[in-house]
Design a protein around this motif. Structure first.
Motif: not given
Length: 294
Positions: A228-242, A267-272
């Motif tokens: 999942x990349x450096x912090x493991x969140x590479x794909x997770x970021x893209x899933x959440x973004x869209x 990675x998502x400090x403001x996401x509820x």
């Protein structure tokens, strides 16, 4: 005359447990211990019922049967191949799935949450009509979703054509071709224009540092399904973004992240988000309501 002293199932079971323990095998692919895995592999290789060991323990085996079992034990202990790749099957919640080295071995805490139909987060499971599963791999979660939500059509996506070939075998085995559509492509890219009540994903989430220390068994699995990349969140970021563009107004996004909770929260400090309870604790799977998404 054979050059080994084995004659019974009990002999082979004992030998397998000793070999597996001595080799310090990793058991993260279905069985919890050297004994469980030894029993499974011996019974499977001898075409005996997987849940019935005792009546066969002292059965005398044919030389060819002993050779077959020894070959499996040697492959598991010597090459560190996950048992599921040797038997071409994996079990989740009573469901059997075909697997080979084109997909990671099915294992997901989303499976147990699907068994509970995501109660209490989904109040009326019969009203779920569209489910999306991203990074489907072997298709196991798409199939469990079809079983959990009897009225739902499931879209299942993977970047790997090889993985989807395995998923197609499993969808056929469960005769779900009418309800599960498989799509090859990058996350949402190959999808028809639809809004989903539920988006599920067990994406690649292992961070770079953890990838380097994975046991040998995991190195037999497709790297693209784990890394999942450096912090493991590479794909997770893209899933959440869209995800917000694909969910119904009261839809849910549920993502499994293994041991990466700290990286998720960084990675998502403001996401509820809500962390869901599973048999492994409360930090493996999180849920986000559509209204909270960007």
């Amino acid at each position: 005359m054979s050059d080994h002293p084995f004659t019974t199932v009990r002999d082979l079971l004992r030998y397998a447990v000793s070999r597996f323990t001595e080799a310090k095998l990793a058991f993260g692919h279905g069985c919890a211990s050297a004994y469980d895995e030894a029993a499974y592999l011996v019974l499977h290789t001898l075409h005996l019922p997987l849940d019935t060991l005792d009546p066969f323990l002292d059965a005398t085996l044919l030389p060819a049967e002993i050779e077959r079992v020894l070959s499996v034990i040697n492959r598991r202990a010597g090459e560190r191949v996950p048992a599921a790749y040797i038997t071409n099957e994996a079990w989740m919640h009573g469901y059997r799935f075909y697997v080979d080295e084109r997909v990671i071995v099915p294992r997901s805490f989303l499976g147990e949450l699907l068994e509970e139909q995501f109660a209490p987060w989904i109040a009326q499971p019969e009203q779920i009509s569209h489910v999306l599963e991203l990074c489907t791999g072997s298709g196991c979660l798409a199939i469990l979703a079809a079983e959990a939500f009897a009225q739902a059509h499931i879209d299942a996506v993977d970047l790997s054509g090889d993985a989807l070939a395995v998923a197609a075998i499993n969808v056929r085995d469960y005769e779900l071709q009418d309800r599960i559509a498989l799509h090859q492509g990058d996350l949402y890219a190959p999808l028809p224009s639809t809004r989903y009540d539920l988006i599920l994903s067990n994406p690649p989430y292992v961070n770079d540092q953890a990838m380097q220390s994975l046991p040998a068994e995991y190195r037999h699995e497709p790297r693209m399904a784990l890394a999942g990349g450096n912090d493991g969140m590479e794909v997770v970021r893209r899933i959440i973004a869209d995800a917000g563009q694909w969910l119904t107004p009261d839809g849910l996004l549920v993502i499994e992240v293994g041991h990466e909770r700290a990286h998720v929260e960084a990675a998502f400090p403001d996401l509820e988000m809500t962390w869901l309870s599973t048999s492994a604790g409360d930090d493996m799977v999180f849920l986000v309501h559509a209204a909270a998404l960007p």
